[in-house]
Design a protein around this motif. Structure first.
Motif, PDB file in Angstrom:
ATOM      1  N   HIS A 103       0.257   4.153   5.783  1.00 15.81           N
ATOM      2  CA  HIS A 103      -0.965   3.567   5.227  1.00 15.81           C
ATOM      3  C   HIS A 103      -0.905   2.051   5.385  1.00 15.81           C
TER       4      HIS A 103
ATOM      5  N   MET B 274      -6.920   1.359   6.110  1.00 21.11           N
ATOM      6  CA  MET B 274      -7.981   1.373   5.111  1.00 21.11           C
ATOM      7  C   MET B 274      -8.461  -0.048   4.876  1.00 21.11           C
TER       8      MET B 274
ATOM      9  N   ALA C 145      -6.561   6.020   0.790  1.00 15.78           N
ATOM     10  CA  ALA C 145      -5.818   6.535   1.945  1.00 15.78           C
ATOM     11  C   ALA C 145      -5.046   7.788   1.576  1.00 15.78           C
TER      12      ALA C 145
END
Length: 893
Positions: A426, A457, A500
């Motif tokens: 992430h 993200m 995420a």
């Protein structure tokens, strides 16, 4: 404890007891005579004060004279006000002669007249045992009367009585005003070598020399010593040390010499005068008595002198306290080598002995209510300093002297690809330059790992020109790379990570997180995922690292400062499964992350908070101190400060939210080792917060010393030296560990120390704000143009510069207006200068950060050592999500 531990404890205990014995060796001195010439006599008790009009009763005066009967030929008084006029009458039945005194000053002429009238009556009424008369006491020394006025008083009394009359002054006043002797029948001189800063070893010879000087100047006048003595407590003045041993040694030596020289003298004084703690002599004025305020002799008259007669009791208390402290330090410390155990044992017993002595010394003083309150507050501060001291000492020992690390610090053995877990990486981002993010994605695309995905993200970026190129690049990199853009999305970085997590591939067993400016090495996942084969392992953490330390001196110093945490603190914390999780180069077991409720959107240090919640569930974390990726450091000093503010502020918020679990009030699976490391690890930051309060107190106290020197002394040296000792100890620890265990040169260690000290005020504000402030937004500092860089950098240290100058002015003011006669004042000035150092180095750091950079324009990929092809054009340094989330308001938990 192990037998080897007991051997060290016994050895250090024996050394400690021997030192107590050595410092309290009996001293052979001349015996006190059966009867001395005279005592200065002020019969006030502990609860009486002439300044408040509270005088002893005739019965109390009689009791005191009865105590002195047979021990002295005479007593000397200083005034005839109130019941003190009864002293000659009461002394007569005990065969004690009296040198009666009258007090005159420039405050009340009518009172002077009454005093002299009463004096004349008392002398004439008690002519059989009033052998001398004294008009005024150090009157010219303290400018209470002019020479002409004093001589007029002397003439008046001499004309009214037949008893010899004089006045009492120090030797130099008699030499300055020789005409004064013409109005006296004899010379009364005060010989107080303490006030002249004379070493007690030389004090008796000093008196003899001064007496010879006076005899030569006034050959036709009898000379008596109206006051001679030494204080048993108070403040060291130049070379004049104070203490019971010094008092007893001086007086016993003087009395023997006085018998040889045939001096007439009055020892100051018979009894301690606690009321003088509020007088001009408040530092030592209460402690000149041979007997204390309870009428007990303060030292032996005919046996060897011992500094603390009951020293063995204090030594035993020191051993007991030291044993308790050492037992706590040795808990779960079986990997310490003998050197480390001896180091901690030595410090434990030394600090225990010091603490016991301080408590004993303080208990021997006469304390007013205000002094007692100040003492209690200072005592609490002393306990805090000692706690920080032992936390630092314990980390030093565990970092430097262990036999073997009980938990591995190297990557696990490689495993077959078929056994590798699926990883979801992430990458949260907000308003980051697309070139930098593209470089981060390219590095991830080169990973040597079969099973992973990347979720980038982007939350709350408003300009499509910023996030759309990144989205397009994710499409080019293939299906492993997924891009999400949400605006608005609450929760800051934690909100982005939770988003995420919600969109993570169902196959993912591990969630890995990196910052948007990090370029990872290809072997990151392959090296650090094998530990997750153990089901209780929930976190695997690698250190943060940076690639731009060579751009400027400022960044080199920041880089050196960062390394201490990752290569000292994190390694020792790893020993007890108590690392601080940080939100880049970290891996978390997905099931555990979901179980504990994901990332805390209320907390601005969501990474450290998550790690603590995972520990509270009983899971394990592993730390591998090997770099697997490099990012970028803050470009400016203000960003550097804001980053540390966030860390410290977040630590306090975590402490407030988890205090029950950390202290054992609420149920959790935290071990005591974990609790210790989290509380002890934050303790230096908490100390910085209280240090700011101490600094403000120090400035106010110093101002009071300068403005009202007659009423405010410098703080006691015992308490003043504590911050100096802690500062010196922390510096010694810093340089030792940095040079020996971080692999940094002395110059690098100095750079790290300067960078760390420059953050002290920022941390102080963060701690105070974290405890007492309300949640508030953090604002991003815009980038500065190069032409204004130095001035902007200096502006970022404005508050610290003001405090620096405040401390320097305070130190100068105390030195000039108070002087260095008292050792306590010299120590206090040094305290002020040392306390100014963090503020001074902050200004220095700001100047360094404003110097031109050595960096040439390079792409993000060129700034690292990772061999990744350049995909994007050159980029401007962005703020990472960690730094930039402070643009948004902080949500309450």
């Amino acid at each position: 404890m192990k037998p080897s531990h007991w051997l060290i404890v016994c050895a250090v205990s024996l050394i400690t007891f021997s030192l107590w014995a050595w410092f309290n060796q009996p001293l052979e001195e001349p015996l006190w005579p059966d009867r001395i010439m005279g005592f200065a006599f002020s019969p006030y008790r502990a609860d009486q004060n002439p300044q408040e009009g509270i005088h002893p009763t005739p019965e109390q005066i009689d009791q005191d004279l009865a105590l002195l009967a047979g021990k002295t030929h005479a007593v000397r008084t200083y005034t005839v006000q109130a019941t003190l006029a009864e002293i000659p009458r009461l002394a007569k039945k005990y065969g004690i002669n009296v040198m009666v005194g009258a007090w005159v000053d420039n405050i009340d002429e009518a009172r002077n007249d009454t005093e002299l009238t009463t004096l004349i009556k008392v002398v004439n009424d008690n002519w059989r045992n009033v052998v001398r008369v004294i008009v005024g006491n150090e009157t010219l020394l303290h400018n209470l009367r002019t020479p002409e006025q004093l001589m007029a008083h002397l003439d008046r009394v001499r004309a009214a009585v037949k008893t010899p009359v004089s006045t009492a002054e120090p030797w130099h006043i008699w030499l300055k005003y020789p005409e004064l002797a013409e109005h006296c029948d004899f010379i009364t001189v005060h010989m107080l070598p303490y006030w002249e800063g004379i070493d007690p070893e030389n004090a008796v010879d000093y008196i003899v020399n001064r007496m010879n000087q006076l005899r030569a100047a006034f050959p036709d006048k009898p000379i008596i010593i109206g006051e001679v003595g030494w204080p048993s407590a108070g403040r060291t003045r130049l070379q004049a040390k104070v203490g019971m041993v010094e008092q007893a040694t001086f007086l016993r030596r003087f009395l023997a010499r006085a018998a040889q020289e045939k001096y007439v003298y009055y020892v100051i004084e018979a009894f301690d005068q606690p009321w003088k703690t509020q007088s001009l002599e408040r530092g030592v004025g209460a402690y000149w008595g041979v007997y204390d305020a309870n009428r007990k002799a303060k030292f032996p008259f005919d046996t060897p002198i011992v500094g603390i007669p009951q020293w063995y009791v204090l030594a035993g208390a020191s051993l007991l306290v030291g044993m308790v402290v050492l037992t706590l330090l040795f808990i779960d410390s079986h990997t310490l080598r003998r050197r480390g155990r001896f180091f901690l044992a030595t410090l434990a017993y030394a600090v225990a002995s010091l603490a016991v002595w301080v408590v004993y010394n303080y208990s021997q003083q006469y304390l007013s209510r205000s002094a007692l309150v100040v003492g209690v507050l200072l005592g609490i501060g002393m306990v805090g300093v000692i706690l920080v001291f032992f936390a630092e000492a314990h980390e030093w020992a565990e970092a430097a002297w262990v036999n073997v690390r009980r938990r591995a610090l190297t990557p696990s053995a490689p495993i077959d690809d078929a056994e590798l877990p699926w990883v979801s990486i992430h990458v949260p981002a907000y308003n980051e330059p697309p070139d930098m993010l593209i470089a981060t994605l390219n590095a991830l695309s080169r990973m040597d790992y079969p099973y992973f995905e990347v979720i980038l993200m982007d939350n709350n970026t408003k300009d499509p020109a910023v996030w759309e190129p990144v989205r397009d690049h994710c499409l080019k990199l293939g299906e492993r790379f997924r891009f999400f853009h949400e605006n608005p999305l609450p929760g800051f970085k934690a909100g982005a990570l939770n988003f995420a997590l919600h969109h993570t591939d169902s196959r993912a067993e591990i969630v890995a997180v990196i910052d948007s400016d990090y370029l990872v090495e290809p072997n990151w996942l392959r090296d650090l995922t094998p530990p997750f084969q153990k089901p209780d392992v929930a976190i695997v953490q690698a250190p943060q690292n940076y690639c731009d330390q060579h751009e400027s001196l400022f960044k080199s110093m920041c880089y050196a400062e960062y390394r201490g945490f990752f290569y000292i603190g994190m390694i020792t914390r790893n020993e007890r499964n108590a690392i601080i999780q940080h939100g880049t180069m970290t891996m978390v077991r997905r099931s555990v992350l979901v179980e504990v409720g994901g990332w805390a959107e209320w907390c601005i240090t969501e990474d450290a908070e998550l790690g603590l919640r995972i520990f509270e569930r009983g899971f394990q974390a592993l730390y591998v101190p090997q770099s697997y990726g490099q990012g970028l450091m803050p470009d400016t000093f203000i960003d550097f400060k804001k980053q540390r503010f966030r860390w410290a502020y977040g630590a306090v918020r975590i402490l407030r939210a988890h205090i029950g679990e950390l202290c054992g009030w609420r149920p959790s699976q935290l071990t005591w080792g974990q609790r210790y490391h989290f509380l002890a690890g934050w303790m230096p930051w908490l100390a910085d917060g209280f240090n700011l309060l101490f600094n403000l107190f120090a400035l106010m106290w110093s101002s009071a010393m300068i403005l009202a020197p007659q009423h405010i002394d410098s703080p006691s040296m015992v308490f003043s030296t504590l911050p100096l000792a802690l500062f010196a100890f922390k510096l010694l620890k810093h340089f030792y560990l940095y040079c020996a265990h971080v692999g940094v040169s002395m110059a690098g260690s100095l750079a790290a120390a300067v960078a760390g000290l420059s953050l002290s005020h920022t941390i102080s504000l963060a701690i105070i704000d974290g405890f007492f402030g309300s949640d508030k937004p953090f604002f991003r500092t815009p980038k500065h143009a190069d032409g204004h860089r130095l001035w902007r950098a200096l502006a970022s240290a404005r508050d610290e510069a003001l405090l620096m100058f405040a401390f320097w002015i305070a130190a100068w003011g105390v030195a000039v207006h108070i002087g260095f006669d008292f050792f306590d004042t010299r120590v206090w000035v040094n305290v002020l200068l040392v306390q100014s150092l963090p503020y001074a180095v902050t200004v220095l750091m700001a100047i360094i950060s404003g110097l031109p950079s050595h960096r040439q324009d390079k792409s993000p990929e060129q700034l690292t050592t990772v061999a990744i092809p350049v995909v994007s054009t050159e980029a401007v340094r962005p703020l990472s999500p960690d730094e930039d989330e402070k643009n948004l308001p902080v949500s309450p938990p």
